[in-house]
Scaffold this motif. Sequence first.
Motif, PDB file in Angstrom:
ATOM      1  N   LEU A  23       0.528  -1.385  -0.020  1.00 54.27           N
ATOM      2  CA  LEU A  23       0.543  -0.193  -0.037  1.00 54.27           C
ATOM      3  C   LEU A  23       0.920   1.212   0.380  1.00 54.27           C
ATOM      4  O   LEU A  23       1.911   1.302   1.009  1.00 54.27           O
ATOM      5  N   TYR A  24       0.647   2.268  -0.665  1.00 54.78           N
ATOM      6  CA  TYR A  24       1.380   3.169  -1.242  1.00 54.78           C
ATOM      7  C   TYR A  24       2.478   3.394  -1.634  1.00 54.78           C
ATOM      8  O   TYR A  24       3.300   4.000  -0.618  1.00 54.78           O
ATOM      9  N   ARG A  33       6.784   7.272 -15.579  1.00 49.35           N
ATOM     10  CA  ARG A  33       4.956   8.633 -15.714  1.00 49.35           C
ATOM     11  C   ARG A  33       5.663   9.876 -15.171  1.00 49.35           C
ATOM     12  O   ARG A  33       4.588  10.820 -16.414  1.00 49.35           O
ATOM     13  N   LEU A 126      -1.443  15.233 -15.126  1.00 45.94           N
ATOM     14  CA  LEU A 126      -2.345  14.109 -14.818  1.00 45.94           C
ATOM     15  C   LEU A 126      -3.873  13.830 -14.997  1.00 45.94           C
ATOM     16  O   LEU A 126      -4.289  14.084 -14.063  1.00 45.94           O
ATOM     17  N   THR A 128      -7.186  11.263 -15.010  1.00 49.01           N
ATOM     18  CA  THR A 128      -7.736  10.617 -14.783  1.00 49.01           C
ATOM     19  C   THR A 128      -9.219  10.089 -14.603  1.00 49.01           C
ATOM     20  O   THR A 128      -9.847  11.672 -15.319  1.00 49.01           O
ATOM     21  N   VAL A 141     -12.745   2.830 -13.854  1.00 50.49           N
ATOM     22  CA  VAL A 141     -12.022   3.914 -13.595  1.00 50.49           C
ATOM     23  C   VAL A 141     -10.349   3.500 -14.165  1.00 50.49           C
ATOM     24  O   VAL A 141      -9.588   2.323 -13.984  1.00 50.49           O
ATOM     25  N   GLN A 143      -6.420   5.228 -14.818  1.00 49.77           N
ATOM     26  CA  GLN A 143      -5.418   6.967 -14.262  1.00 49.77           C
ATOM     27  C   GLN A 143      -4.755   7.000 -16.478  1.00 49.77           C
ATOM     28  O   GLN A 143      -4.365   6.005 -16.915  1.00 49.77           O
TER      29      GLN A 143
ATOM     30  N   GLY B  63      -1.149   7.433  -7.823  1.00 51.19           N
ATOM     31  CA  GLY B  63      -1.838   7.514  -8.299  1.00 51.19           C
ATOM     32  C   GLY B  63      -2.610   8.751  -7.275  1.00 51.19           C
ATOM     33  O   GLY B  63      -4.643   8.773  -7.686  1.00 51.19           O
ATOM     34  N   PHE B  81      -8.756   6.723  -6.672  1.00 55.96           N
ATOM     35  CA  PHE B  81      -9.330   5.460  -7.376  1.00 55.96           C
ATOM     36  C   PHE B  81      -8.483   3.675  -6.708  1.00 55.96           C
ATOM     37  O   PHE B  81      -9.681   2.971  -6.741  1.00 55.96           O
ATOM     38  N   LYS B  82      -6.872   4.167  -7.275  1.00 57.22           N
ATOM     39  CA  LYS B  82      -6.894   2.553  -7.397  1.00 57.22           C
ATOM     40  C   LYS B  82      -6.431   1.731  -5.997  1.00 57.22           C
ATOM     41  O   LYS B  82      -6.892   0.457  -5.670  1.00 57.22           O
ATOM     42  N   ASN B  83      -6.326   2.455  -4.628  1.00 60.93           N
ATOM     43  CA  ASN B  83      -6.150   1.834  -3.986  1.00 60.93           C
ATOM     44  C   ASN B  83      -7.756   2.141  -2.929  1.00 60.93           C
ATOM     45  O   ASN B  83      -7.571   1.938  -1.459  1.00 60.93           O
ATOM     46  N   THR B  85      -8.907   5.214  -1.386  1.00 60.83           N
ATOM     47  CA  THR B  85      -8.118   5.775  -0.177  1.00 60.83           C
ATOM     48  C   THR B  85      -8.651   7.347  -0.497  1.00 60.83           C
ATOM     49  O   THR B  85      -8.059   7.807  -1.294  1.00 60.83           O
TER      50      THR B  85
END
Lengths: 168, 136
Positions: A23-24, A33, A126, A128, A141, A143, B63, B81-83, B85
């Motif tokens: 996570l993260y 990117r 960015l 999305t 959903v 990116q 993200g 959206f990915k997590n 969160t």
Amino acid sequence: MKKIIVFLITIVLFAGCMNYKDLYTLDKNYLERRNIETRIFDTQNEKELLTACAQVLQDLGYTIKESDINLGVITAEKNREVGNKVGKVAMLILLGSDTVYEDVQKFYVNIVTTPTKEKAIKVRVLFTRKSWDNHGNIFSVEQITDTKVYQQFFEKLSQSVFLTTNGI
Amino acid sequence: MKQFIAVFMLFSLFFMFFSCATTGALDSQQSQVQIRNYQTKSFDTSNKNNVLRNVIATMQDLGFIIEKADETLGTVSGYSFKNKTNMTVTVRQQGRQCIVRANAEINNNAVTEPLAYQNFFNALAQSLFLTANDII
């Protein structure tokens, strides 16, 4: 019966557990990117560059939701329909009312400017996209990672910088 | 046994529906000190603006969509959206250091795992390094 109850309790107990290890964390391609999403502009006037960014977002039909000039941030979004109505009606007639199709979409854009040591300013953008089906459920959903989208955006921004500087 | 299960189920239902309803606004499973301990990290820089900009860059790397940013208050909030969160990061200056604090929730639950915050702070440290050296 007992087995079912034990099974249900086990599900409830483990439902809350998730893997926090990843996570993260940054993925392997994050620098690549960043490169695609970033363009350096040869100016020191951050305020003017942000104004040009806001202008180009308006050109593209976005509504600005958040901005902070001191941090160089602009967040905007726009709602658009996916496909055309005629096609959707035809699909419903041919395949029935239970047919699920991508109906509406929302684009989110984040622009961040950062002054560099070489007296220039980095602009990072960015995109999305989120979409819903015709029953109101989330369809996808993602990116946006297409390099062309970012190239085209920066071309438009360069043009916007020129137009804004010249008061057009 | 059946009676026990029935009582247990009834108790669970009662617990689910009534226990959290009124106290939810102030609910926390850990002490304030415990929470602050893993949600906070200090960085050896007094440039609050630069740290805030790097927080934004890191959130973008991960993200997140930046939903709110306020330099005066030193806060940045975003959604991934990915997590799935929601995250808020605050930056405050204390002497020659900047203290960064992050808190997050996933799927209507608070993230209470220190490792997740460690990962975020590692990513932030990496971003600060890249900016300091003007790499990207």
